[in-house]
Design an enzyme around this catalytic site. Sequence first.
Site, PDB file in Angstrom:
ATOM      1  N   ASP A  32       0.852  -1.183   0.000  1.00  0.00           N
ATOM      2  CA  ASP A  32       0.000   0.000   0.000  1.00  0.00           C
ATOM      3  C   ASP A  32       0.894   1.241   0.000  1.00  0.00           C
ATOM      4  OD1 ASP A  32      -1.751   2.220   1.054  1.00  0.00           O
ATOM      5  OD2 ASP A  32      -3.200   0.581   1.128  1.00  0.00           O
ATOM      6  N   HIS A 100     -10.439  -5.459  -2.988  1.00  0.00           N
ATOM      7  CA  HIS A 100      -9.084  -5.737  -2.521  1.00  0.00           C
ATOM      8  C   HIS A 100      -9.135  -6.001  -1.020  1.00  0.00           C
ATOM      9  CE1 HIS A 100      -9.732  -1.393  -2.372  1.00  0.00           C
ATOM     10  NE2 HIS A 100      -8.858  -1.323  -1.387  1.00  0.00           N
TER      11      HIS A 100
END
Length: 106
Positions: A32, A100
Site C-alpha cells: 500500500d 481488494h
Amino acid sequence: MNQEKSIFSKIIDREIPADIIHEDEKCIVIHDINPRARIHLLVIPKKPIPTLFDLGPEDKDIMAHMMLLLPQLATAQGLDGFRTQINTGESGGQEVFHIHIHLLGN
C-alpha cells in the site's frame, strides 16, 4: 458500458508502477502506498469486481484463493499475526472500486 479502469487494473496491466510482491494467475499483491501498519499489503484479484456486492457464484474460487494466500504472505513478511480489512461501498470506506483485501501487521 465503458468504465474507466481502476488504478488497480492499471497496475495489473503495467500501465502504472507499483511495488509488486506476488503475482499469479488470479491476483496481484502490492505494498500500500499509504501504509496504516508496518506491513500493509493489498491483495487484488485480476478480475475487476467493483465491490463485495458485485460478487457472484463464479467468483468463489478467486476469493478463496486470496483468503488462502493471506497467511502465506504474512509468514513471508515475518508476521506471526495480522488483520484483514475489506472496505465495501463508499459508506464502507472503499476508495478504489475494485475489490481488494488489506493485510496489516506490525
